[in-house]
Design an enzyme around this catalytic site. Structure first.
Site, short mmCIF file in Angstrom:
data_model
loop_
_atom_site.label_atom_id
_atom_site.label_comp_id
_atom_site.label_asym_id
_atom_site.label_seq_id
_atom_site.Cartn_x
_atom_site.Cartn_y
_atom_site.Cartn_z
N ASP A 6 0.82 -1.22 0.00
CA ASP A 6 0.00 0.00 0.00
C ASP A 6 0.85 1.27 0.00
OD1 ASP A 6 0.96 -0.12 2.57
OD2 ASP A 6 -0.86 0.67 3.48
N ASP A 19 2.05 3.42 2.19
CA ASP A 19 3.18 3.60 3.11
C ASP A 19 3.96 2.32 3.35
OD1 ASP A 19 0.98 2.59 4.50
OD2 ASP A 19 1.67 3.39 6.41
N ASP A 61 3.20 -0.70 4.56
CA ASP A 61 3.02 -1.61 5.70
C ASP A 61 2.06 -2.76 5.40
OD1 ASP A 61 0.77 -0.03 5.73
OD2 ASP A 61 0.98 0.63 7.81
C1 VG1 Z 1 -7.91 0.27 8.43
C2 VG1 Z 1 -7.82 -1.23 8.54
C3 VG1 Z 1 -7.04 -1.61 9.79
C4 VG1 Z 1 -5.67 -0.93 9.74
C5 VG1 Z 1 -5.83 0.57 9.55
C6 VG1 Z 1 -4.51 1.28 9.36
O1 VG1 Z 1 -8.59 0.80 9.55
O2 VG1 Z 1 -9.11 -1.81 8.58
O3 VG1 Z 1 -6.93 -3.01 9.85
O4 VG1 Z 1 -4.96 -1.18 10.92
O5 VG1 Z 1 -6.61 0.84 8.38
O6 VG1 Z 1 -3.82 0.72 8.29
P1 VG1 Z 1 -10.13 1.19 9.54
O7 VG1 Z 1 -10.39 1.82 10.88
O8 VG1 Z 1 -10.34 2.11 8.38
O9 VG1 Z 1 -10.88 -0.08 9.34
V1 VG1 Z 1 -2.77 1.64 7.35
O10 VG1 Z 1 -2.14 0.66 6.21
O11 VG1 Z 1 -3.67 2.97 7.12
O12 VG1 Z 1 -1.56 2.13 8.47
CO CO Z 2 -0.57 1.43 5.33
#
Ligand code: VG1
Ligand code: CO
Length: 541
Positions: free
Chosen positions: A275, A277, A279
């Site tokens: 993705d 960034d 991760d």
């Molecule tokens: C989403 C994902 C979650 C992840 C978060 C940050 O959150 O569902 O599993 O940890 O993004 O990922 P949410 O609250 O939109 O469901 V990242 O790659 O933005 O650091």
């Molecule tokens: Co990410």
């Protein structure tokens, strides 16, 4: 140094890892400044500290970094380590914070959200363990954003971030480093590079789609450089400010070209994407997509094949909405398995305390105790190490896994940018019906449990409430409904669906078909479609 008077603003919500908004919001006067000062006010020990700063290269990255440097200097930070040209993947920041014993780091990214002037930007603080700041810290940052009335900036010129080496601004040293080198060295300690090299030398083919985001330079250096994969293995490898118009969320909708390649006639042996960034990861074999929840289970079952995990795993964890495929593997390995709320920060204490070695989320995040963030390229390298040892196709490994453990059919249906009050209404109405739902039978499925997920951290006892609604059925199927914490337009509702299928003869079924009954029941009892006015999910993954 200038002290600027400012007024409080609607900062990051409590409970989320950082501030994620539209770029135009960040461009408003004092907006970014307020949040950066809120971090400096909230984090203990800023004066005299070392920080790591970098981002995924999206639009506004460079502007934000120059401001953060001037504000860090004005707030008494002693040393800032920055990635060349302001670039750092999220896992690489986590690694450098740990390696250099920094007080923490500031990551500029909105991860999987689109970039460019009309897209999204984000900023978050990671603590000394390299992981997203705990809620006890983010709550203080949030309170600061509501009361802040001044911030501090050093009057200085911009620092040239294209040149490696040290520059002083005021009393603070800015050290520009190669963002890839430490990360690449770290992966070499975990995986058998010679074995993976031999795999490529034997003609193994791969396509890594960096989606014009931050993993391009990392994947090119490691896969094509150190592991000898042919040039062209990495595609879309140049980080672009607007990701070339791509939406860097590796799922069947936004990574469609990779899915088409891997499921088509000329597929290479292995495909992967990450993705914005860096991760997250998805992996595919020729003709086979590995659902992230299955990937976590498979990595848990096979991790011992890589040198870094040869002694076995202490335990594993998954976020609550992630399928329970990994639970079956943990049981077979007789190791602990934890269920945590969505978001990587909840794995931090378990990793720090040595209770778990591997963890993951259904949203394509997997990681281990090597750092404190999920790590896209790490997962791809672990897969490669396993493939180099087993010398079987991804499809065969997946099928065998299901034969051994049974298959957890799993899918997530996202309803993006719905009206916020409608989303809240869906949640509240469902919650109000918990008591009457339990014991009710729909078609052949009987509801046996209905609750709001609450997590008590086994290490520090902190409690996180309202982490998503879980509806469980007698058959072992379930669905989960929660509101996203990362969307920037209205609200995003995520509906997670899961059923368990022990019979091998049914493992080849289409996922949506296998989940049909649960999908219909979820539609009926949540009333989601009529309340939000949507007739279908925006994204099915
Ligand atoms: C989403 C994902 C979650 C992840 C978060 C940050 O959150 O569902 O599993 O940890 O993004 O990922 P949410 O609250 O939109 O469901 V990242 O790659 O933005 O650091
Ligand atoms: Co990410």
């Amino acid at each position: 140094m200038t002290q600027v008077t400012t007024t409080p603003f609607d900062g990051q919500k409590p409970g989320t890892s950082g501030l994620r908004k539209k770029v135009i919001q960040f461009q408003e006067a004092h907006y970014l400044e307020n949040f950066v000062q809120a971090i400096f006010n909230a984090v203990k020990g800023i004066k005299g500290s070392t920080l790591v700063v970098g981002g995924d290269g999206r639009f506004y990255n460079k502007t934000a970094i120059q401001l953060i440097l001037k504000m860090a200097a004005a707030n008494g930070v002693k040393h800032v380590i920055v990635g060349q040209n302001g670039l750092f993947s999220t896992p690489a920041v986590s690694n450098v914070i740990r390696k250099r014993s920094a007080l923490g780091g500031i990551i500029l990214s909105a991860s999987h959200n689109p970039g460019g002037p009309k897209g999204d930007f984000g900023i978050k603080f990671n603590s000394a363990n390299g992981g997203p700041a705990a809620e006890s810290v983010t709550d203080v940052i949030f309170n600061q954003t509501k009361t802040i009335c001044q911030y501090y900036v050093l009057e200085a010129g911009d620092v040239d971030l294209s040149v490696l080496g040290d520059t002083m601004i005021g009393d603070m040293c800015v050290e520009v480093i190669d963002p890839v080198a430490d990360y690449a060295a770290m992966t070499q300690d975990l995986f058998d590079f010679d074995k993976i090299k031999a795999l490529f030398q034997g003609g193994f083919t791969m396509c890594f789609d960096a989606m014009n985001a931050i993993t391009g330079p990392y994947a090119t250096a490691i896969l094509e450089g150190m592991l000898g994969a042919p040039k062209g293995t990495v595609i879309n490898g140049e980080p672009l400010a607007d990701f070339g118009g791509l939406h860097p969320d590796p799922n069947p909708v936004y990574a469609k070209s990779l899915f088409d390649l891997m499921l088509g006639n000329n597929a290479p042996d292995f495909g992967a994407a990450s993705d914005g960034d860096g991760d997250r990861n998805i992996v595919l074999g020729r003709g086979a997509y590995v659902a992230p929840s299955d990937s976590l289970a498979l990595l848990t079952a096979n991790a011992h094949l890589a040198p870094g995990y040869a002694n076995g795993l202490t335990g594993v964890a998954r976020s609550m909405p992630t399928s329970r495929a990994v639970d079956r593997v943990a049981e077979a390995l007789s190791i602990e398995c934890f269920e945590t709320p969505t978001g990587w920060k909840f794995f931090g204490n378990l990793l720090d305390d040595g209770r778990i070695s591997l963890c993951g989320e259904e949203s394509a995040g997997t990681g281990s105790d090597h750092i404190r963030e999920k790590d896209g390229l790490w997962a791809v390298l672990l897969w490669l190490n396993i493939l180099a040892e087993r010398r079987e196709s991804v499809a065969d490994i997946l099928t065998q896994h299901w034969q051994t453990y049974g298959r957890n059919f799993y899918s997530r249906h996202d309803y993006e940018a719905v009206d916020t009050s409608a989303a809240m209404d869906v949640m509240a109405k469902l919650e109000a019906r918990f008591d009457s739902l339990v014991g009710t039978t729909y078609q052949t499925e009987t509801i046996t449990s209905a609750d709001q997920f609450m997590y008590s951290d086994p290490i520090d006892g902190s409690v996180a409430k309202n982490q998503g609604i879980r509806i469980g059925f007698a058959s072992g199927s379930r669905f989960v409904l929660r509101v996203s914490g990362t969307g920037t337009e209205g609200a995003t509702l995520r509906l997670y669906l899961e059923s368990f299928e022990p019979a091998t003869s049914r493992h080849g079924m289409d996922t949506q078909d296998a989940l049909k009954a649960i999908i219909m029941i979820a539609d009926e009892i949540t009333d989601l479609k009529s309340i939000t006015g949507r007739d279908a999910p925006s994204v099915i993954s």
